[in-house]
Design a protein around this motif. Structure first.
Motif, short mmCIF file in Angstrom:
data_model
loop_
_atom_site.label_atom_id
_atom_site.label_comp_id
_atom_site.label_asym_id
_atom_site.label_seq_id
_atom_site.Cartn_x
_atom_site.Cartn_y
_atom_site.Cartn_z
N VAL A 253 1.23 -1.08 0.22
CA VAL A 253 0.56 -0.02 0.18
C VAL A 253 0.79 1.14 0.16
O VAL A 253 1.33 1.75 1.14
CB VAL A 253 -0.63 0.12 1.04
CG1 VAL A 253 -1.53 1.55 1.49
CG2 VAL A 253 -1.92 -1.67 1.77
N PRO A 254 0.80 1.92 -0.86
CA PRO A 254 2.29 2.90 -1.24
C PRO A 254 1.51 4.19 -0.56
O PRO A 254 -0.06 4.28 -0.69
CB PRO A 254 2.07 3.47 -2.91
CG PRO A 254 0.98 2.40 -3.32
CD PRO A 254 0.57 1.70 -2.62
N GLY A 255 2.31 5.27 -0.43
CA GLY A 255 1.70 6.74 0.54
C GLY A 255 2.92 6.59 1.21
O GLY A 255 3.44 5.99 1.79
N LEU B 218 -7.94 0.14 4.45
CA LEU B 218 -8.63 -1.00 4.39
C LEU B 218 -9.51 -1.77 3.32
O LEU B 218 -9.28 -3.21 3.43
CB LEU B 218 -10.25 0.22 4.78
CG LEU B 218 -11.69 -0.75 4.56
CD1 LEU B 218 -11.52 -1.78 6.40
CD2 LEU B 218 -12.83 0.20 5.81
N GLN B 219 -8.85 -0.44 1.84
CA GLN B 219 -9.11 -2.09 0.66
C GLN B 219 -7.88 -2.82 0.00
O GLN B 219 -8.44 -3.51 0.19
CB GLN B 219 -8.48 -1.08 -0.27
CG GLN B 219 -9.06 -1.44 -1.98
CD GLN B 219 -10.44 -1.55 -2.08
OE1 GLN B 219 -10.84 -1.47 -1.45
NE2 GLN B 219 -10.56 -2.37 -3.37
N ALA B 220 -7.16 -2.74 1.27
CA ALA B 220 -6.24 -3.49 0.88
C ALA B 220 -5.80 -5.29 1.60
O ALA B 220 -6.15 -5.90 1.66
CB ALA B 220 -4.58 -2.87 1.32
N LEU B 221 -7.12 -4.46 3.19
CA LEU B 221 -6.94 -5.98 3.97
C LEU B 221 -8.29 -6.39 3.52
O LEU B 221 -8.70 -7.88 3.34
CB LEU B 221 -7.45 -5.17 5.28
CG LEU B 221 -6.47 -4.17 5.97
CD1 LEU B 221 -6.27 -4.09 7.04
CD2 LEU B 221 -5.15 -5.88 6.24
N ARG B 222 -9.23 -5.40 2.70
CA ARG B 222 -10.30 -6.52 2.43
C ARG B 222 -9.73 -7.27 0.88
O ARG B 222 -10.70 -8.14 0.69
CB ARG B 222 -11.34 -6.19 1.50
CG ARG B 222 -11.99 -4.58 3.07
CD ARG B 222 -13.04 -3.65 2.49
NE ARG B 222 -14.63 -4.48 1.20
CZ ARG B 222 -15.30 -4.42 0.58
NH1 ARG B 222 -14.64 -3.32 0.02
NH2 ARG B 222 -16.25 -4.99 0.14
N ARG B 223 -8.88 -6.94 -0.22
CA ARG B 223 -8.33 -7.28 -0.36
C ARG B 223 -7.83 -8.76 -0.28
O ARG B 223 -7.87 -9.73 -0.92
CB ARG B 223 -7.28 -6.93 -1.76
CG ARG B 223 -8.28 -5.90 -2.90
CD ARG B 223 -7.15 -5.33 -3.54
NE ARG B 223 -7.85 -4.09 -4.62
CZ ARG B 223 -7.11 -3.95 -5.91
NH1 ARG B 223 -5.69 -4.38 -5.88
NH2 ARG B 223 -7.83 -3.23 -6.74
N VAL B 224 -7.67 -8.58 0.45
CA VAL B 224 -6.30 -10.20 1.42
C VAL B 224 -7.48 -11.12 1.50
O VAL B 224 -7.37 -11.77 1.59
CB VAL B 224 -6.07 -9.86 2.11
CG1 VAL B 224 -5.32 -10.91 3.62
CG2 VAL B 224 -4.75 -8.54 2.37
N MET B 225 -8.11 -10.84 2.03
CA MET B 225 -9.78 -11.46 2.43
C MET B 225 -10.15 -12.28 1.31
O MET B 225 -11.17 -12.37 1.56
CB MET B 225 -10.43 -10.63 3.26
CG MET B 225 -10.20 -9.96 4.80
SD MET B 225 -11.41 -9.01 5.60
CE MET B 225 -12.38 -9.58 6.45
N GLY B 226 -10.39 -11.98 0.21
CA GLY B 226 -11.06 -11.94 -1.25
C GLY B 226 -12.53 -11.82 -1.55
O GLY B 226 -13.61 -11.55 -1.97
N GLN B 227 -12.46 -9.80 -0.88
CA GLN B 227 -14.07 -9.21 -0.44
C GLN B 227 -14.11 -9.07 -1.53
O GLN B 227 -12.78 -8.25 -2.62
CB GLN B 227 -14.15 -8.41 1.00
CG GLN B 227 -14.26 -9.01 1.81
CD GLN B 227 -15.09 -8.14 2.94
OE1 GLN B 227 -14.69 -7.33 2.30
NE2 GLN B 227 -14.94 -8.62 4.24
N ARG B 228 -15.36 -8.88 -2.74
CA ARG B 228 -14.96 -8.71 -4.09
C ARG B 228 -15.66 -6.92 -4.02
O ARG B 228 -16.48 -6.00 -2.85
CB ARG B 228 -16.20 -9.58 -4.58
CG ARG B 228 -15.71 -10.27 -5.22
CD ARG B 228 -16.58 -10.82 -5.60
NE ARG B 228 -16.70 -12.48 -6.37
CZ ARG B 228 -17.10 -13.61 -7.31
NH1 ARG B 228 -18.32 -13.05 -7.71
NH2 ARG B 228 -16.83 -14.64 -7.33
#
Length: 240
Positions: free
Chosen positions: A207-209, A218-228
């Motif tokens: 997650v750059p920045g 939060l978006q990164a964590l959702r991606r790890v979870m596989g949430q669409r």
């Protein structure tokens, strides 16, 4: 952060997920994007970290090196700027489907200046409410599914980071948050820093920045979870 207090004043209890309207001003600082360049009108050397390079007729941005100094945004002519926060980049597959509804995250401060940690703390507030996505913070790596690392990984934190990762059960993922955790950031090359989390443990998501806004994390964590889906809303014209 300013948008956090604005949310409280405007009685925004929790930001909506898939709604393009109603976002408080300043929810993201934005980021530079690759921009067409007229010959001789832009000096890529104004970037203090070398995140900008000239390739043909374009100025190309390396987000993993950008520290959000905004010099390019204030240049004449200015660099293109996008007000989003879908910044996470996957290096490996998400966790198995069993983790789609819930994960436990162990946070490791590996020498952070405090900026990235402050953004992470905002996620527990009612405005962002990370629990609604099934994300929970745990104090012990033995209960953690995800290791979230901030900071350039100082020499003194190397062993602690290694031991935290080793103590986690499989399957597990590592999320590096902020340019310091990606490659050392402004501390790269220092005698006291190892140059990012990947120098010590395998990194699955970046997650750059400097720092990334809470919703990018939060978006990164959702991606790890596989949430669409995405928690990235388009910003209205005129938002900063």
């Amino acid at each position: 952060m300013p948008w956090f207090w604005q949310g409280l004043r405007a009685t925004v209890r929790t930001l909506p997920v898939m709604d393009a309207d109603g976002l408080p001003r300043g929810v993201t600082p934005g980021r530079p994007v690759t921009t067409p360049m007229a010959a001789g009108e832009f000096d890529a050397d104004l970037c203090p970290t070398g995140a900008l390079t000239v390739e043909g007729d374009q100025i190309v941005v390396r987000l993993d090196a950008c520290v959000h100094c905004q010099r390019c945004r204030l240049a004449a002519p200015p660099m293109g700027w996008r007000h989003d926060y879908d910044w996470a980049r996957m290096r490996s597959a998400p966790l198995p489907a069993a983790f789609r509804r819930s994960i436990h995250v162990r946070i490791v401060d590996a020498g952070d200046c405090g900026a990235c940690l402050n953004e992470i703390r905002q996620l527990a507030s009612p405005v962002y409410s990370l629990h609604r996505f099934g994300v929970y913070v745990t104090p012990t790596p033995r209960d953690a599914d995800v290791l979230l690392v901030v900071g350039p990984v100082t020499v003194g934190m190397k062993t602690a980071l290694e031991e935290s990762y080793a103590a986690m059960p499989e399957p597990k993922r590592v999320v590096a948050v902020g340019v310091c955790a990606l490659n050392g950031g402004v501390f790269a090359g220092s005698f006291a820093a190892l140059g990012g989390a990947a120098a010590v443990v395998p990194v699955d998501v970046t997650v750059p920045g400097c720092p990334p806004p809470p919703l990018a994390i939060l978006q990164a964590l959702r991606r790890v979870m596989g949430q669409r889906g995405s928690v990235a809303w388009p910003m209205k014209e005129g938002h900063r």
